[in-house]
Design an enzyme around this catalytic site. Structure first.
Site, short mmCIF file in Angstrom:
data_model
loop_
_atom_site.label_atom_id
_atom_site.label_comp_id
_atom_site.label_asym_id
_atom_site.label_seq_id
_atom_site.Cartn_x
_atom_site.Cartn_y
_atom_site.Cartn_z
N CYS A 31 -8.78 -51.08 93.93
CA CYS A 31 -7.40 -50.58 93.81
C CYS A 31 -7.37 -49.33 92.94
O CYS A 31 -6.34 -48.66 92.86
CB CYS A 31 -6.48 -51.64 93.24
SG CYS A 31 -6.90 -52.16 91.57
N CYS A 54 -5.41 -58.78 89.65
CA CYS A 54 -4.99 -57.85 88.60
C CYS A 54 -5.20 -58.47 87.21
O CYS A 54 -5.47 -57.76 86.25
CB CYS A 54 -3.53 -57.47 88.77
SG CYS A 54 -3.12 -56.99 90.45
FE1 FES Z 1 -5.10 -52.97 90.81
FE2 FES Z 1 -3.15 -54.62 90.25
S1 FES Z 1 -3.46 -53.57 92.09
S2 FES Z 1 -4.83 -54.08 89.04
#
Ligand code: FES
Length: 147
Positions: free
Chosen positions: A33, A103
């Site tokens: 991410c 996360c």
């Molecule tokens: Fe990367 Fe939440 S989407 S830490």
């Protein structure tokens, strides 16, 4: 979708910032991410975490879980801090949506990385602490079925 506690910690995150001359600093990221987390710990001579601050370039769930994680490790010993897992943080926040569970790993891993840094600086071994990885998405793949 998010609990009130998650919203509160997202909107009013606790312990944001950095500690000058911290006892330990840990930075981890999730290449999937692109989010990054840095954790600072101030540890006294008795091995108690006096101060804990974080900075993140991360999503709302990462902010909320890190905020809660810093609150949970403050005042704890190093060994107690190791028990502050992402699951413990999520429980303290009354849960996270399944797609956001990863996360919460950023905070846990950043705390471990900061403890590792502290151990390296002081030439000690912290029992139960494994060498942290800088990209936690590698961990996720290994334990995917857990989430
Ligand atoms: Fe990367 Fe939440 S989407 S830490």
């Amino acid at each position: 979708m998010y609990s009130e506690k998650v919203m509160d910690h997202f909107q009013n995150p606790r312990n944001v910032g950095e500690i000058e001359n911290a006892s330990g600093v840990g930075t981890v990221g999730n290449a999937k991410c692109g989010d990054i987390m840095r954790m600072y710990l101030d540890i006294d001579d008795n091995g108690v975490i006096k101060e804990c601050k974080f900075k993140t370039f991360g999503c709302g769930a990462a902010v909320a879980t890190s905020s809660m994680a810093t609150e949970l490790v403050k005042g704890k010993t190093i060994q107690e801090a190791l028990e502050v897992t992402n699951k413990a943080v999520m429980e303290a926040l009354d849960g996270l949506p399944p797609v956001k569970v990863h996360c919460s790993l950023l905070a846990e891993e950043a705390i471990h990385a900061a403890l590792w840094d502290y151990a390296q600086k002081n030439g000690i071994v912290i029992e139960g602490l494994e060498k942290p990885v800088s990209d936690i998405s590698e961990h996720e793949e290994a334990g995917e079925e857990e989430y």
